[in-house]
Design an enzyme around this catalytic site. Structure first.
Site, PDB file in Angstrom:
ATOM      1  N   LYS A 143      15.387  48.154  92.952  1.00 51.24           N
ATOM      2  CA  LYS A 143      15.353  49.079  94.234  1.00 51.24           C
ATOM      3  C   LYS A 143      16.464  48.585  95.047  1.00 51.24           C
ATOM      4  CE  LYS A 143      12.170  50.868  97.620  1.00 51.24           C
ATOM      5  NZ  LYS A 143      10.720  50.988  97.896  1.00 51.24           N
ATOM      6  N   SER A 166       8.339  55.399  98.273  1.00 52.80           N
ATOM      7  CA  SER A 166       9.855  55.241  98.327  1.00 52.80           C
ATOM      8  C   SER A 166      10.387  54.796  97.217  1.00 52.80           C
ATOM      9  CB  SER A 166      10.095  54.157  99.627  1.00 52.80           C
ATOM     10  OG  SER A 166       9.784  53.036  99.551  1.00 52.80           O
ATOM     11  N   SER A 200       4.472  52.498  98.314  1.00 54.13           N
ATOM     12  CA  SER A 200       5.802  52.904  97.612  1.00 54.13           C
ATOM     13  C   SER A 200       5.870  52.757  96.446  1.00 54.13           C
ATOM     14  CB  SER A 200       6.941  52.282  98.677  1.00 54.13           C
ATOM     15  OG  SER A 200       6.830  52.895  99.826  1.00 54.13           O
TER      16      SER A 200
END
Ligand code: TIU
Length: 733
Positions: free
Chosen positions: A338, A412, A436
């Site tokens: 990420k 996310s 997330s």
């Protein structure tokens, strides 16, 4: 932790043993080799001072090597231990060094632990004598436990490590039979492990002690466990031993380099690499898929490693490990990360250009993956500031579910889950503050594992909500996620929320009915009423599947989960997201923020929350956490896991865009409470359903994934993962 080789072995092997035949499941069995250190086996070491004659212990080296090679050749998990102390000896009780030399007229113990002898300071970590002898040197990926005691379990993380590898059975060998070997078997037995000592592969300094110690283990129909000879074990493994793997020290090139079959799971790649596949071939093939996929699902990557760089990294890796038998655990395994986690030399954007900076050091989790041989493919897109569960809140584009272009990817960690779901990577390092890591995994048909907070270092992570942030691992299988976790896990004192690896220890159930039974709870019907009808029916299907693999459904108190979930966004905790940003950030960057993120932050500011409210919420969090502890199996009353649908439904992108904040909040119904209550969680694929069953539109084609999440109590990660693994593997049979 199962390798592909182990998959070919029967579920259970049985060998002749005392007091009766010993049966063990190879996938759940580890070889435990105790203290085969120079200090115990070579002249002038600690052992010679203790016991004098080294002949017997030295005679155990060749059989132990044979045992180790046989276990390696079938892919068994290997644990080594070393007895010894930190250089300042602060981990040594005084009795361990004072008692023996205190004997009146002592001449034998003129050197004690920590004294300098010819192989360095006796039983002191970092010294030559402390290390394992060359013949039995650990391979990459094998676990080495440094222990201050005679037993392997006192003040070490071995229990945790065995459980995190899914181990219930131990083949035990090493020195000395009367001392560390016997103590370790007894300790392991108390913790529920089913142990079998291997007679030729253990020895001590006194022949009578050896036979008595072994007799005591199996006395009275198996007081502490079993004892077997080496040969029956070798014979049991023999039919499954690949001659190529048996040549463990061979540097010769493999017979026929294999062509990659496209299977990205870790055991499949490991096996293919051992058989001669080159990581260059995998990377080269993968980039064709990545390039093609880019056209149909944009906004997955924020930084894709250029193909020539990825190929060069693969070539360098292959050159660094010429011996195919000694490849590190993640050798040539492609992964993504990420873009809120630092990689030295690359920008960390957190999908928020005004916050972007070039990192000078890398996050420890990234470093760990690289050190185990994994290959970076790129940094992935996310909801801005890791705030959101939709995947629709990034200036870098909106990825969609790998199953259907009309449906959201979830966030996310949107890009993370898509890269795994679309077979662009084996695993992905994500984060999970309010769901997330779990939500996008659910929407892309992959596993999203959020460990207990503090087990994976959050150093090098741009915080979303510092006290609740958690690294998550996304993978195709629970086994792969567990493997990455176990390799990356380490106590990091720089992480203020780090937890020690030694925590609450719960026994294992290795044999009998209890080995496959577990208790689980689910939300009450009124809590599930938020779900769309197809989600409810898929959820109850999953409940039935859990019952079919030994799960017993028990009533639970759902209120702590419910109350903690509301606390996250209705309370003051959301203010912590602002606290994680520079003081004047909002004023200065209003025009540069994603409009939904700006709207959310402005609403938080407008609440004018007070310190009094914040303290009340902190106290409420502690109360609900305590209440949730009661739900889990710390006592006989509790359940092992709580199962929830990962989300109540799956939105189309257009639905989210029309009502971004409300739609987002509904998605977190069964995830928000996870970090508030300090739980661990594994979002796990649970089949698919027809798109038309969700949309109600008969003409809608295709399928979407359903997912359930296994929630476990603080630090019960190994137990929770094991149940999730069983569920996933039962579903794929
Ligand atoms: N003294 C003795 O026999 N053994 C030890 O001190 N350690 C181990 O057994 N490894």
């Amino acid at each position: 932790m199962s390798s592909l080789l182990l998959e070919q072995l029967p579920e259970l092997l049985t060998i002749d043993a005392k007091p009766y035949a010993y049966s063990f499941p190879p996938k759940k069995t580890a070889l435990l080799i105790i203290d085969m250190q120079r200090d115990f086996l070579l002249p002038t070491g600690f052992g010679e001072i203790q016991g004098g004659d080294l002949k017997m212990v030295q005679e155990s080296i060749a059989p132990t090597k044979k045992l180790l090679e046989a276990c390696r050749a079938v892919g068994l998990t290997i644990f080594h231990t070393r007895e010894g102390h930190t250089p300042d000896l602060s981990d040594m009780p005084s009795s361990k060094v004072e008692r023996q030399p205190a004997l009146p007229g002592n001449t034998q113990h003129s050197f004690v632990i920590g004294d300098k002898a010819t192989m360095g300071r006796l039983l002191t970590r970092g010294e030559y004598g402390h290390d394992i002898i060359d013949e039995l040197a650990p391979y990459p990926g094998e676990v080495v436990i440094d222990k201050p005691g005679k037993g392997s379990f006192w003040n070490t993380a071995i229990m945790h490590k065995l459980k995190s590898h899914g181990i219930t059975h131990l083949l035990v060998s090493g020195v000395t039979t009367e001392c560390c070997f016997a103590t370790s078997i007894r300790e392991a037995n108390d913790r529920g492990f089913e142990c079998c000592g291997i007679e030729e592969a253990t020895a001590g300094y006194n022949a009578e002690f050896k036979s008595s110690s072994l007799d005591m283990i199996h006395w009275s129909q198996g007081l502490f466990g079993f004892v077997a000879n080496l040969q029956p074990l070798i014979d049991a493994f023999e039919p499954y031993t690949n001659p190529l793997k048996a040549a463990t020290d061979s540097l010769s090139p493999p017979l026929t380099p294999t062509v990659w079959d496209g299977d990205l799971r870790i055991p499949a790649l490991q096996e293919a690499y051992k058989n001669g596949l080159s990581p260059v071939a995998v990377i080269s093939s993968l980039y064709k898929t990545i390039d093609a996929y880019e056209k149909s699902n944009t906004g997955v990557w924020i930084h894709l490693v250029p193909k020539d760089q990825a190929l060069a990294a693969a070539e360098a890796l292959a050159a660094a490990y010429p011996n195919k038998a000694k490849l590190p655990a993640l050798f040539g395994v492609p992964f993504s990360i990420k873009d809120s986690l630092d990689i030295a030399g690359l920008p960390t954007t957190t999908a928020c250009p005004p916050l972007s900076f070039i990192a000078t050091t890398s996050s420890p989790v990234y470093d760990s993956c690289i050190s185990h041989g994994a290959l970076l493919i790129g940094k992935t897109n996310l909801d801005q500031l890791a705030t959101g569960l939709t995947g629709c809140r990034s200036p870098y584009g909106m990825p969609h579910s790998v199953f259907n272009p009309d449906y959201i990817s979830g966030g996310s960690s949107s890009g993370n889950a898509v890269t795994v779901g679309a077979n662009l990577c084996t695993f992905s390092i994500a984060t999970d503050t309010a769901g997330s890591g779990r939500v996008p995994s659910g929407f892309n048909g992959v596993v999203g594992y959020k460990p207990t907070r503090g087990l994976l270092s959050t150093v090098g992570l741009t915080p979303a909500c510092l006290s609740l942030d958690c690294i998550a691992i996304i993978a195709k299988t629970v086994s792969d996620a567990r493997k990455v976790w176990s390799l990356c896990e380490s106590y990091d004192a720089r992480d203020r929320y780090a937890k020690w690896p030694m925590g609450f220890e719960r026994h294992v159930n290795s044999i009998g009915a209890a080995a496959s039974k577990f208790k689980f709870g689910i939300p009450p019907p009124e809590a599930l009423s938020v779900c769309s009808p197809i989600y409810r029916s898929k959820f109850y299907e999953a409940v039935a599947a859990l019952q079919a693999i030994g799960g017993e459904l028990k009533p639970i108190d759902w209120s702590p989960f419910d109350k903690a979930g509301r606390l996250l966004y209705d309370g003051t905790f959301v203010s912590e997201r602002l606290a994680s940003l520079p003081d004047d950030f909002l004023e200065k960057n209003r025009q540069n923020l994603h409009p939904v993120i700006l709207q959310l932050f402005e609403a938080v500011v407008a609440r004018n929350s007070t310190a009094v409210q914040a303290y009340r919420d902190i106290q409420a969090k502690a109360l609900y956490t305590r209440e949730a502890e009661n739900v889990f199996g710390y006592s006989g009353e509790g359940v092992d896991v709580v199962i929830v649908p990962t989300t109540p439904t799956h939105w189309k992108t257009e639905q989210v865009l029309a009502d971004p904040i409300k739609k987002n909040s509904i998605l977190g119904e069964f995830t928000h409470f996870g970090n508030i209550l300090d739980l661990c969680a594994v979002a796990t694929p649970a089949g698919t359903y027809k798109v038309s069953e969700l949309s109600g539109n008969e003409s809608d084609q295709g399928e979407l994934p359903f997912s359930i999440t296994f929630l476990g109590g603080t630090r019960l990660d190994a137990e929770t993962l094991e149940i999730a693994r069983r569920f996933q593997e039962a579903g794929s049979k």
